[in-house]
Design a protein around this motif. Structure first.
Motif, PDB file in Angstrom:
ATOM      1  N   ARG A  67      -4.537  -9.621  14.550  1.00 50.60           N
ATOM      2  CA  ARG A  67      -4.356  -9.043  15.878  1.00 50.60           C
ATOM      3  C   ARG A  67      -2.994  -8.385  16.010  1.00 50.60           C
ATOM      4  N   GLN A  68      -2.931  -7.380  16.823  1.00 51.80           N
ATOM      5  CA  GLN A  68      -1.712  -6.736  17.327  1.00 51.80           C
ATOM      6  C   GLN A  68      -0.902  -5.998  16.259  1.00 51.80           C
ATOM      7  N   VAL A  69       0.002  -6.674  15.535  1.00 51.49           N
ATOM      8  CA  VAL A  69       0.944  -5.957  14.665  1.00 51.49           C
ATOM      9  C   VAL A  69       1.046  -6.613  13.293  1.00 51.49           C
ATOM     10  N   ILE A  70       1.093  -5.770  12.255  1.00 53.12           N
ATOM     11  CA  ILE A  70       1.445  -6.203  10.904  1.00 53.12           C
ATOM     12  C   ILE A  70       2.839  -5.657  10.644  1.00 53.12           C
ATOM     13  N   ALA A  71       3.851  -6.545  10.545  1.00 53.13           N
ATOM     14  CA  ALA A  71       5.244  -6.119  10.491  1.00 53.13           C
ATOM     15  C   ALA A  71       5.905  -6.379   9.149  1.00 53.13           C
ATOM     16  N   SER A  72       5.174  -6.913   8.176  1.00 54.70           N
ATOM     17  CA  SER A  72       5.732  -7.140   6.840  1.00 54.70           C
ATOM     18  C   SER A  72       4.667  -6.811   5.804  1.00 54.70           C
ATOM     19  N   ASN A  73       5.092  -6.639   4.551  1.00 53.76           N
ATOM     20  CA  ASN A  73       4.148  -6.300   3.491  1.00 53.76           C
ATOM     21  C   ASN A  73       3.034  -7.333   3.438  1.00 53.76           C
ATOM     22  N   THR A  74       1.795  -6.859   3.540  1.00 51.77           N
ATOM     23  CA  THR A  74       0.650  -7.756   3.702  1.00 51.77           C
ATOM     24  C   THR A  74      -0.463  -7.370   2.740  1.00 51.77           C
ATOM     25  N   LEU A  75      -1.132  -8.386   2.202  1.00 54.41           N
ATOM     26  CA  LEU A  75      -2.246  -8.180   1.282  1.00 54.41           C
ATOM     27  C   LEU A  75      -3.517  -8.756   1.878  1.00 54.41           C
ATOM     28  N   LEU A  76      -4.566  -7.933   1.936  1.00 51.50           N
ATOM     29  CA  LEU A  76      -5.898  -8.405   2.303  1.00 51.50           C
ATOM     30  C   LEU A  76      -6.711  -8.485   1.020  1.00 51.50           C
ATOM     31  N   THR A  77      -7.045  -9.701   0.621  1.00 48.49           N
ATOM     32  CA  THR A  77      -7.735  -9.915  -0.646  1.00 48.49           C
ATOM     33  C   THR A  77      -9.233  -9.661  -0.498  1.00 48.49           C
ATOM     34  N   ALA A  78      -9.900  -9.644  -1.633  1.00 44.92           N
ATOM     35  CA  ALA A  78     -11.351  -9.455  -1.650  1.00 44.92           C
ATOM     36  C   ALA A  78     -12.097 -10.781  -1.670  1.00 44.92           C
ATOM     37  N   SER A  79     -11.390 -11.870  -1.446  1.00 46.19           N
ATOM     38  CA  SER A  79     -11.999 -13.194  -1.555  1.00 46.19           C
ATOM     39  C   SER A  79     -12.902 -13.541  -0.380  1.00 46.19           C
ATOM     40  N   HIS A  80     -12.689 -12.899   0.790  1.00 48.61           N
ATOM     41  CA  HIS A  80     -13.517 -13.154   1.970  1.00 48.61           C
ATOM     42  C   HIS A  80     -13.348 -11.986   2.935  1.00 48.61           C
ATOM     43  N   PRO A  81     -14.257 -11.831   3.902  1.00 51.90           N
ATOM     44  CA  PRO A  81     -14.135 -10.727   4.868  1.00 51.90           C
ATOM     45  C   PRO A  81     -12.929 -10.924   5.789  1.00 51.90           C
TER      46      PRO A  81
END
Length: 226
Positions: free
Chosen positions: A55-69
Motif C-alpha cells: 500500500r501507498q509508497v515504496i521508498a527503498s529498493n524492493t524485490l517482488l519474488t515469483a514465490s507467491h502472488p
C-alpha cells in the motif's frame, strides 16, 4: 488522475495476444535497448515485503519474488529514487480502490515516480504478469512510468504528478516480457494499461503483451471466483 491519450513516439516489439486491444500511451519518450548505468548496476540492498499486499509508497529498493502472488492496493508510488525489481514469473494483482467519494470510480496500480526505477525483466517462458481485478465503477488502472525527459509544452494530463524535464537520455528502468491485463475504464482519457510520461531514451520497453478485457470476460471471471 485521468490523463488524456497522447501520441506514441516509438514502440519496440509490442505484441498482441488473445482477445482484446493493445494500447501503449507515451509522452516524450524514445525506446532502445541501452540501459542507463544507474539501472544496469547491481542492486546490492533490497527488501522483500513481509506482507503480500502493498500500500501507498515504496521508498527503498524492493524485490517482488515469483514465490507467491503480490497485491497492489489502490495506487502505490515507487519514490525516493528507489528501484522496484520484479522477478521473472512473478504475478502482481492490482486491487482498485475508490479514488474519491464524489467520483465513485475505483482505480489503482503502480506509479514509478521521476527518479525512481522499475526492473521487470521477464523471459519468454517466465513472463511477468500484472492483472487488474474487476470492480464496480471501474476507473483506469495500470502501470505508470514518470521520467525526466522533455515533454510537449503545456502537456499536463495529471495535476498531482510530476514528470518531464531536460534529460532526454533519462531512464525509468527496464520492462521486458510483461503480460498486462486490465478492464478499460469508460473514459475519453486514459482508460488503463501502460502509460509512459516523460520517460527517456534509455528506458527499455520490449515484448509487452497488453490486453483490455471485455466486460463479458470480466463477468465470467467474477463468476468463477464465487
Amino acid at each position: 488522475m485521468y490523463p488524456a491519450n497522447k501520441y506514441i513516439t516509438r514502440v519496440i516489439s509490442y505484441l498482441w495476444y488473445g482477445v482484446g486491444s493493445l494500447s501503449v500511451i507515451t509522452a516524450g519518450c524514445k525506446k532502445n535497448d541501452t540501459v542507463h548505468p544507474a539501472v544496469a548496476q547491481e542492486i546490492k540492498m533490497e527488501i522483500i515485503p513481509v506482507a503480500d499486499t502493498i500500500r501507498q509508497v515504496i521508498a527503498s529498493n524492493t524485490l517482488l519474488t515469483a514465490s507467491h502472488p503480490w497485491y497492489i492496493d489502490g495506487w502505490v508510488y515507487v519514490g525516493n529514487e528507489a528501484t522496484l525489481r520484479i522477478e521473472a514469473g512473478a504475478v502482481v494483482n492490482i486491487l482498485p480502490t475508490a479514488v474519491n467519494k464524489q467520483d465513485g470510480r475505483h482505480s489503482g496500480g503502480l506509479v514509478i515516480t521521476r527518479g525512481a526505477h522499475i526492473i521487470a525483466a521477464g523471459t519468454t517462458t517466465l513472463p511477468i504478469r500484472i492483472q487488474v481485478e474487476k470492480v464496480a465503477g471501474q476507473g483506469p488502472s495500470g502501470l505508470l512510468l514518470l521520467g525526466k525527459a522533455p515533454v510537449r509544452k503545456g502537456y499536463t494530463p495529471f495535476r498531482d504528478l510530476t514528470f518531464g524535464g531536460n534529460e532526454p537520455e533519462d531512464s525509468s528502468g527496464v520492462i521486458r516480457h510483461l503480460h498486462l491485463d486490465y478492464y478499460p475504464a469508460a473514459s475519453k482519457d486514459f482508460r488503463g494499461g501502460l502509460l509512459l510520461l516523460g520517460t527517456g531514451s534509455r528506458t527499455v520497453i520490449a515484448e509487452i503483451l497488453q490486453r483490455a478485457l471485455p466486460a463479458e470476460r470480466a463477468d465470467l471471471k467474477a463468476a468463477r471466483l464465487r
